[in-house]
Design an enzyme around this catalytic site. Structure first.
Site, short mmCIF file in Angstrom:
data_model
loop_
_atom_site.label_atom_id
_atom_site.label_comp_id
_atom_site.label_asym_id
_atom_site.label_seq_id
_atom_site.Cartn_x
_atom_site.Cartn_y
_atom_site.Cartn_z
N THR A 49 -0.79 7.70 -1.13
CA THR A 49 -1.98 7.68 -2.00
C THR A 49 -2.94 6.55 -1.62
OG1 THR A 49 -0.92 6.16 -3.53
CG2 THR A 49 -0.59 8.51 -3.94
N ASP A 61 6.23 -4.20 9.57
CA ASP A 61 7.39 -3.68 10.30
C ASP A 61 7.57 -4.41 11.63
OD1 ASP A 61 7.66 -1.90 8.24
OD2 ASP A 61 7.16 -0.11 9.40
N ARG A 90 0.87 -1.18 0.00
CA ARG A 90 0.00 0.00 0.00
C ARG A 90 0.90 1.23 0.00
NH1 ARG A 90 -4.05 1.60 5.01
NH2 ARG A 90 -2.18 2.38 6.03
N ASP A 123 2.21 -0.98 12.21
CA ASP A 123 2.47 -1.59 10.90
C ASP A 123 2.87 -3.05 11.11
OD1 ASP A 123 3.51 -0.49 7.82
OD2 ASP A 123 4.04 -2.50 8.53
O1 LIG Z 1 -6.52 -2.54 3.89
P1 LIG Z 1 -5.38 -1.70 3.37
O2 LIG Z 1 -5.60 -0.23 3.58
O3 LIG Z 1 -5.04 -2.04 1.95
O4 LIG Z 1 -4.11 -2.00 4.28
C1 LIG Z 1 -3.75 -3.26 4.69
C2 LIG Z 1 -2.45 -3.69 4.08
O5 LIG Z 1 -1.38 -2.87 4.57
C3 LIG Z 1 -0.35 -3.68 5.10
O6 LIG Z 1 0.58 -4.04 4.13
P2 LIG Z 1 1.73 -3.04 3.63
O7 LIG Z 1 1.29 -2.34 2.39
O8 LIG Z 1 2.18 -2.19 4.77
O9 LIG Z 1 2.86 -4.05 3.19
P3 LIG Z 1 3.83 -4.94 4.12
O10 LIG Z 1 3.02 -6.14 4.52
O11 LIG Z 1 4.96 -5.25 3.20
O12 LIG Z 1 4.25 -4.10 5.30
C4 LIG Z 1 -1.10 -4.91 5.58
O13 LIG Z 1 -0.27 -6.03 5.74
C5 LIG Z 1 -2.13 -5.11 4.50
O14 LIG Z 1 -1.65 -5.84 3.41
O1 LIG Z 2 -2.94 -0.29 10.86
C1 LIG Z 2 -2.43 -0.72 9.81
C2 LIG Z 2 -2.94 -0.39 8.53
C3 LIG Z 2 -2.36 -0.93 7.43
N1 LIG Z 2 -1.30 -1.74 7.57
C4 LIG Z 2 -0.80 -2.06 8.78
O2 LIG Z 2 0.17 -2.83 8.88
N2 LIG Z 2 -1.38 -1.53 9.86
MG LIG Z 3 3.49 -2.58 6.10
#
Ligand SMILES: O=P(O)(O)OC[C@H]1O[C@H](OP(=O)(O)OP(=O)(O)O)[C@H](O)[C@@H]1O
Ligand SMILES: O=c1cc[nH]c(=O)[nH]1
Ligand SMILES: [Mg+2]
Length: 212
Positions: free
Chosen positions: A107, A205, A103, A202
């Site tokens: 944006t 992370d 994500r 996150d």
């Molecule tokens: O419902 P949304 O608003 O789409 O957000 C949720 C997404 O955000 C996070 O991933 P991220 O993009 O941070 O990737 P990551 O798992 O690599 O940290 C999480 O693991 C979901 O995949």
């Molecule tokens: O709270 C949140 C939202 C999106 N992705 C995450 O990892 N945490």
């Molecule tokens: Mg993430």
């Protein structure tokens, strides 16, 4: 869309430790793994089985066996990877495919940066793993991607979900009768950065360290 939120004191205890910002990555990973096992037990209640004859030391009987084609588990990288082992422990004969999605934090657009899935998912029961359902953008993209390959029934398995994300799924996806959602807990809302409140921060992370 069938939505099931686990309501269990043990689950709530584990989620509370997950939320704690002082919980270090190794414990965080362990807790996600434990929660997935509990989620998977519920999420697989409708897994397709076929009957199979078996001979016990005492008698012949007819039991159940996971049907073909085998279910497909799809963790969404990165954070969904933290849920994979717990899921495969429960369904060791499942196949595993991967979707890499991120994500854009400004944006909120979703970028699909990797995929390793069978070309044809016709007739497959698919379990999508992602700990966080925030705006719903990621899961909507994932469901569209899997359906374009023919996936029939999709079960989303998440740790935390925001009401905004659930609503977005309900508005953004057709054929909701073929989508199920299992959550360990439903949270209050999203904040101005579209993070889940109270949430856990996150998830990627906290599992694997800050992404660059
Ligand atoms: O419902 P949304 O608003 O789409 O957000 C949720 C997404 O955000 C996070 O991933 P991220 O993009 O941070 O990737 P990551 O798992 O690599 O940290 C999480 O693991 C979901 O995949
Ligand atoms: O709270 C949140 C939202 C999106 N992705 C995450 O990892 N945490
Ligand atoms: Mg993430």
């Amino acid at each position: 869309m069938r939505i099931k939120v686990l309501n269990h004191p043990l689950v709530d205890h584990k989620i509370t430790v997950l939320r704690d910002k002082s919980t270090p990555s190794p414990i965080f990973r362990q807790l996600v793994d434990e929660l997935v096992t509990l989620l998977a037990y519920e999420a697989t209640r409708d897994i397709r089985v076929e009957s199979r004859e078996v001979e016990t030391p005492v008698a012949k009987t007819v039991g159940s066996h996971i049907a073909s084609p085998r279910p497909l588990i799809v963790p969404i990288l990165r954070a969904g990877l933290g849920m994979l082992e717990g899921m495969t422990r429960l369904i060791p004969t499942a196949e595993v495919g991967f979707l890499g999605m991120a994500r854009n934090e400004e944006t909120l657009d979703i970028v699909t940066y990797a995929e390793r899935l069978p070309e044809d998912l016709t007739g497959r029961q698919v379990y999508v793993l992602d700990p966080m359902l925030a705006t719903g953008g990621t899961l909507i993209e994932a469901i569209k991607f899997l359906r374009a390959r023919g996936a029939e029934h999709i079960t989303c398995v998440c740790v935390l979900g925001a009401p905004e994300g659930i609503e977005a799924l309900e508005k953004g996806i057709d054929g909701l009768e073929n989508v199920d959602l299992f959550l360990a807990a439903q949270d209050e809302r999203l904040n101005e950065k579209s993070y889940i409140v109270p949430g856990l921060g996150d998830a990627g992370d906290r599992l694997y360290g800050v992404a660059h």
